[in-house]
Design a protein around this motif. Structure first.
Motif, PDB file in Angstrom:
ATOM      1  N   GLY A 146       0.951  -1.112  -0.002  1.00 11.53           N
ATOM      2  CA  GLY A 146       0.040  -0.073   0.217  1.00 11.53           C
ATOM      3  C   GLY A 146       0.663   1.183  -0.316  1.00 11.53           C
ATOM      4  O   GLY A 146       2.242   1.101   0.932  1.00 11.53           O
ATOM      5  N   ARG A 147       0.213   1.886  -0.360  1.00  9.28           N
ATOM      6  CA  ARG A 147       0.993   3.745  -1.040  1.00  9.28           C
ATOM      7  C   ARG A 147       1.504   3.666   0.907  1.00  9.28           C
ATOM      8  O   ARG A 147       2.448   4.709   0.999  1.00  9.28           O
ATOM      9  CB  ARG A 147       0.126   4.450  -1.260  1.00  9.28           C
ATOM     10  N   HIS A 148       0.284   2.950   1.960  1.00  9.78           N
ATOM     11  CA  HIS A 148       1.198   4.044   3.388  1.00  9.78           C
ATOM     12  C   HIS A 148       2.308   3.295   3.804  1.00  9.78           C
ATOM     13  O   HIS A 148       2.816   3.949   4.827  1.00  9.78           O
ATOM     14  CB  HIS A 148       0.398   3.224   4.510  1.00  9.78           C
ATOM     15  N   VAL A 149       3.230   2.997   3.314  1.00 10.43           N
ATOM     16  CA  VAL A 149       5.059   2.519   3.645  1.00 10.43           C
ATOM     17  C   VAL A 149       5.890   3.398   2.713  1.00 10.43           C
ATOM     18  O   VAL A 149       6.835   3.923   3.690  1.00 10.43           O
ATOM     19  CB  VAL A 149       4.932   1.531   3.287  1.00 10.43           C
ATOM     20  N   TYR A 150       4.876   4.641   2.739  1.00 11.06           N
ATOM     21  CA  TYR A 150       5.516   5.711   2.149  1.00 11.06           C
ATOM     22  C   TYR A 150       5.813   6.316   3.983  1.00 11.06           C
ATOM     23  O   TYR A 150       7.382   6.349   3.915  1.00 11.06           O
ATOM     24  CB  TYR A 150       5.132   6.650   1.387  1.00 11.06           C
ATOM     25  N   LYS A 151       5.505   6.511   4.562  1.00 10.24           N
ATOM     26  CA  LYS A 151       5.232   7.568   5.581  1.00 10.24           C
ATOM     27  C   LYS A 151       6.290   6.231   6.178  1.00 10.24           C
ATOM     28  O   LYS A 151       7.121   6.894   7.141  1.00 10.24           O
ATOM     29  CB  LYS A 151       3.965   7.804   6.188  1.00 10.24           C
ATOM     30  N   ALA A 152       6.223   4.889   6.544  1.00 11.20           N
ATOM     31  CA  ALA A 152       7.184   3.788   7.549  1.00 11.20           C
ATOM     32  C   ALA A 152       8.481   3.917   6.602  1.00 11.20           C
ATOM     33  O   ALA A 152       9.409   4.895   7.553  1.00 11.20           O
ATOM     34  CB  ALA A 152       6.658   3.027   6.977  1.00 11.20           C
ATOM     35  N   PHE A 153       8.585   4.083   5.381  1.00 10.23           N
ATOM     36  CA  PHE A 153       9.892   4.340   5.195  1.00 10.23           C
ATOM     37  C   PHE A 153      10.963   5.435   5.415  1.00 10.23           C
ATOM     38  O   PHE A 153      12.373   5.659   5.614  1.00 10.23           O
ATOM     39  CB  PHE A 153      10.157   3.582   3.612  1.00 10.23           C
ATOM     40  N   THR A 154       9.802   6.731   4.432  1.00  8.26           N
ATOM     41  CA  THR A 154      10.837   7.950   4.649  1.00  8.26           C
ATOM     42  C   THR A 154      11.053   8.189   6.447  1.00  8.26           C
ATOM     43  O   THR A 154      12.236   8.510   6.846  1.00  8.26           O
ATOM     44  CB  THR A 154       9.682   8.858   4.369  1.00  8.26           C
ATOM     45  N   GLY A 155       9.971   7.531   7.180  1.00 10.49           N
ATOM     46  CA  GLY A 155      10.377   8.125   8.721  1.00 10.49           C
ATOM     47  C   GLY A 155      11.818   7.319   9.454  1.00 10.49           C
ATOM     48  O   GLY A 155      12.432   8.194  10.240  1.00 10.49           O
ATOM     49  N   LEU A 206       7.170   1.686  -3.720  1.00  6.99           N
ATOM     50  CA  LEU A 206       5.721   2.434  -4.030  1.00  6.99           C
ATOM     51  C   LEU A 206       5.614   1.928  -5.519  1.00  6.99           C
ATOM     52  O   LEU A 206       4.339   2.420  -5.917  1.00  6.99           O
ATOM     53  CB  LEU A 206       6.146   3.625  -3.707  1.00  6.99           C
ATOM     54  N   SER A 207       6.996   1.502  -6.377  1.00  7.04           N
ATOM     55  CA  SER A 207       7.039   1.739  -7.736  1.00  7.04           C
ATOM     56  C   SER A 207       6.255   0.485  -8.575  1.00  7.04           C
ATOM     57  O   SER A 207       5.606   0.461  -9.227  1.00  7.04           O
ATOM     58  CB  SER A 207       7.645   2.464  -8.200  1.00  7.04           C
ATOM     59  N   SER A 208       6.431  -0.707  -7.776  1.00  6.30           N
ATOM     60  CA  SER A 208       6.644  -1.698  -8.118  1.00  6.30           C
ATOM     61  C   SER A 208       5.727  -3.050  -7.284  1.00  6.30           C
ATOM     62  O   SER A 208       5.277  -4.082  -7.635  1.00  6.30           O
ATOM     63  CB  SER A 208       7.298  -2.736  -8.403  1.00  6.30           C
ATOM     64  N   GLY A 209       5.369  -2.775  -6.085  1.00  7.95           N
ATOM     65  CA  GLY A 209       4.684  -4.020  -5.393  1.00  7.95           C
ATOM     66  C   GLY A 209       5.841  -4.356  -4.300  1.00  7.95           C
ATOM     67  O   GLY A 209       5.387  -5.289  -3.240  1.00  7.95           O
ATOM     68  N   GLU A 210       7.077  -4.389  -4.729  1.00  2.00           N
ATOM     69  CA  GLU A 210       7.558  -5.444  -4.522  1.00  2.00           C
ATOM     70  C   GLU A 210       8.847  -5.266  -3.765  1.00  2.00           C
ATOM     71  O   GLU A 210       9.742  -3.949  -4.456  1.00  2.00           O
ATOM     72  CB  GLU A 210       8.496  -6.245  -5.648  1.00  2.00           C
ATOM     73  N   LEU A 211       9.506  -6.068  -2.372  1.00  3.97           N
ATOM     74  CA  LEU A 211      10.750  -5.710  -1.217  1.00  3.97           C
ATOM     75  C   LEU A 211      11.277  -6.479  -2.413  1.00  3.97           C
ATOM     76  O   LEU A 211      11.827  -7.826  -1.762  1.00  3.97           O
ATOM     77  CB  LEU A 211       9.418  -5.511  -0.771  1.00  3.97           C
ATOM     78  N   TYR A 212      12.970  -5.418  -2.223  1.00  6.68           N
ATOM     79  CA  TYR A 212      13.403  -5.767  -2.798  1.00  6.68           C
ATOM     80  C   TYR A 212      14.817  -5.538  -1.651  1.00  6.68           C
ATOM     81  O   TYR A 212      15.562  -5.285  -1.691  1.00  6.68           O
ATOM     82  CB  TYR A 212      15.050  -5.587  -4.152  1.00  6.68           C
ATOM     83  N   VAL A 213      14.998  -7.238  -0.613  1.00  5.33           N
ATOM     84  CA  VAL A 213      15.394  -7.107   0.312  1.00  5.33           C
ATOM     85  C   VAL A 213      17.288  -8.043  -0.534  1.00  5.33           C
ATOM     86  O   VAL A 213      18.140  -6.425   0.733  1.00  5.33           O
ATOM     87  CB  VAL A 213      15.283  -8.345   1.366  1.00  5.33           C
ATOM     88  N   PHE A 214      17.386  -8.668  -1.131  1.00  2.00           N
ATOM     89  CA  PHE A 214      18.710  -9.210  -0.886  1.00  2.00           C
ATOM     90  C   PHE A 214      19.445  -7.854  -2.101  1.00  2.00           C
ATOM     91  O   PHE A 214      18.812  -7.695  -3.539  1.00  2.00           O
ATOM     92  CB  PHE A 214      19.004  -9.844  -1.984  1.00  2.00           C
ATOM     93  N   ARG A 215      20.084  -7.013  -1.934  1.00  2.00           N
ATOM     94  CA  ARG A 215      20.752  -5.858  -2.662  1.00  2.00           C
ATOM     95  C   ARG A 215      21.415  -5.358  -4.063  1.00  2.00           C
ATOM     96  O   ARG A 215      22.373  -6.285  -3.155  1.00  2.00           O
ATOM     97  CB  ARG A 215      21.249  -3.973  -1.776  1.00  2.00           C
ATOM     98  N   HIS A 216      20.368  -5.349  -5.700  1.00  2.19           N
ATOM     99  CA  HIS A 216      21.106  -5.459  -6.249  1.00  2.19           C
ATOM    100  C   HIS A 216      22.729  -4.115  -6.260  1.00  2.19           C
ATOM    101  O   HIS A 216      23.426  -3.895  -6.898  1.00  2.19           O
ATOM    102  CB  HIS A 216      20.746  -4.980  -8.022  1.00  2.19           C
ATOM    103  N   ASP A 217      22.089  -3.088  -5.110  1.00  2.00           N
ATOM    104  CA  ASP A 217      23.541  -1.906  -4.886  1.00  2.00           C
ATOM    105  C   ASP A 217      23.825  -2.296  -3.716  1.00  2.00           C
ATOM    106  O   ASP A 217      24.511  -1.511  -3.652  1.00  2.00           O
ATOM    107  CB  ASP A 217      22.778  -0.630  -5.359  1.00  2.00           C
ATOM    108  N   SER A 252       2.099   6.390  -7.608  1.00  2.00           N
ATOM    109  CA  SER A 252       1.809   4.804  -6.906  1.00  2.00           C
ATOM    110  C   SER A 252       1.230   4.453  -7.431  1.00  2.00           C
ATOM    111  O   SER A 252      -0.552   4.912  -7.601  1.00  2.00           O
ATOM    112  CB  SER A 252       2.011   4.479  -5.269  1.00  2.00           C
ATOM    113  N   THR A 253       0.508   3.382  -7.883  1.00  3.20           N
ATOM    114  CA  THR A 253      -0.834   2.710  -7.951  1.00  3.20           C
ATOM    115  C   THR A 253      -0.950   1.830  -6.881  1.00  3.20           C
ATOM    116  O   THR A 253      -2.044   1.242  -7.240  1.00  3.20           O
ATOM    117  CB  THR A 253      -0.306   2.522  -9.532  1.00  3.20           C
ATOM    118  N   LEU A 254      -0.529   1.735  -6.140  1.00  2.00           N
ATOM    119  CA  LEU A 254      -1.106   0.916  -4.815  1.00  2.00           C
ATOM    120  C   LEU A 254      -2.208   1.727  -4.280  1.00  2.00           C
ATOM    121  O   LEU A 254      -2.122   2.386  -4.470  1.00  2.00           O
ATOM    122  CB  LEU A 254       0.029   0.599  -4.153  1.00  2.00           C
ATOM    123  N   PRO A 255      -2.806   0.001  -3.625  1.00  2.51           N
ATOM    124  CA  PRO A 255      -4.370   0.678  -2.569  1.00  2.51           C
ATOM    125  C   PRO A 255      -3.431   1.781  -1.483  1.00  2.51           C
ATOM    126  O   PRO A 255      -2.383   1.276  -1.022  1.00  2.51           O
ATOM    127  CB  PRO A 255      -4.676  -0.599  -2.163  1.00  2.51           C
TER     128      PRO A 255
END
Length: 289
Positions: A146-155, A206-217, A252-255
């Motif tokens: 959901g779009r609500h994760v924005y506040k959690a991640f930025t917080g 927010l862009s894909s609805g997927e969480l990429y835990v193992f980092r490509h970066d 974001s197109t997430l709910p």
């Protein structure tokens, strides 16, 4: 080479796990009760992100794990309680293990907690234990998007930004080592690494609805952790990513947030399955619907 731990429920004392950066043994004996109640267990932090910095290279990292548990029915049908409001943290030597009772875990997942959400998006080799109840959570992970994760991640990112330069009281196994980082580089490079990683993960989610835990970066994040980025560069990159995160939120197109009825159903089902497979207590999964 990666090996996934296979841990029989009747013999949970130790599990051998080989990770990309380091060979380590998970100490189930520290948490004998939780080992019998675990429905999902996995690495978190630098091991899961692919940024673990072994002790023979200045010992930057401790070893972090997270466990979701379903206690026996007596904990739900009486005044018994688990840990502190459903949470127990065990710190022993270099290990930091956080255990969440299932209702507490689902509540944190629904709230968009970045650290807890990661448990549903680990690579197979980063899980220490999965059960039917745990697999049910993983299969239904999209329900927590959901779009609500924005506040959690930025917080959480703002918190890392503040601690990066304002210092803190360092205690425990990693305390002195973190203090030395600040003295050497002028800022806490681990906080800086978390800051950049959290913002990047939030933007991706927010862009894909997927969480990429193992980092490509991971190579870039390791540069920051080793102090190869000056503080000014970290700050400039953080400013850019905060703006990008806001843009990702607006596009974001997430709910807006998870559906509460769906979350309640997931929670009830996880506990019901856990009672059955861990404690031999059978309750119709349709009961109470």
């Amino acid at each position: 080479i990666h090996y996934r731990a296979i841990i029989p429920l009747d013999n949970p004392s130790w599990a051998m796990v080989y990770c990309t950066q380091a060979k380590m043994t998970f100490p189930w004996r520290f948490i004998e009760k939780e080992s019998m109640w675990a429905i999902l267990a996995g690495y978190r932090g630098s091991v899961a992100h692919g940024t673990y910095y072994p002790e023979n290279q200045e010992g930057f990292d401790d070893k972090d794990a997270m466990i979701f548990i379903v206690p026996p029915p007596s904990y739900y049908l009486s005044l018994l309680s688990y840990g502190s409001r459903g949470t127990r943290e065990i710190k022993r030597d270099e290990w930091d293990i956080v255990c969440y009772e299932a209702k507490k875990a689902v509540s944190l997942l629904a709230g968009g907690n970045p650290n807890v959400l990661q448990m549903l998006w680990l690579r197979d080799q980063d899980y220490l234990r999965t059960t039917e109840a745990g697999e049910f959570l993983i299969k239904n992970r999209a329900a927590f998007s959901g779009r609500h994760v924005y506040k959690a991640f930025t917080g959480y990112a703002y918190g890392q930004l503040h601690r990066m330069t304002h210092g803190q009281w360092y205690t425990g196994y990693m305390g002195q080592k973190r203090k030395l980082l600040v003295e050497k580089f002028g800022y806490d490079t681990k906080n800086a690494t978390h800051l950049i990683r959290l913002l990047k993960m939030g933007i991706e989610f927010l862009s894909s609805g997927e969480l990429y835990v193992f980092r490509h970066d991971a190579p870039m994040l390791l540069e920051i952790k080793r102090g190869e980025w000056p503080l000014k560069r970290v700050g400039e990159e953080a400013d850019r990513l905060f703006k990008e995160a806001e843009s990702a939120y607006l596009k974001s197109t997430l709910p807006e947030r998870p559906d509460q009825d769906t979350i309640n159903y997931i929670c009830k089902t996880v506990i019901t399955i856990g009672w059955q497979e861990l404690h031999g207590f059978y309750l119709s999964r349709q009961a109470g619907t």
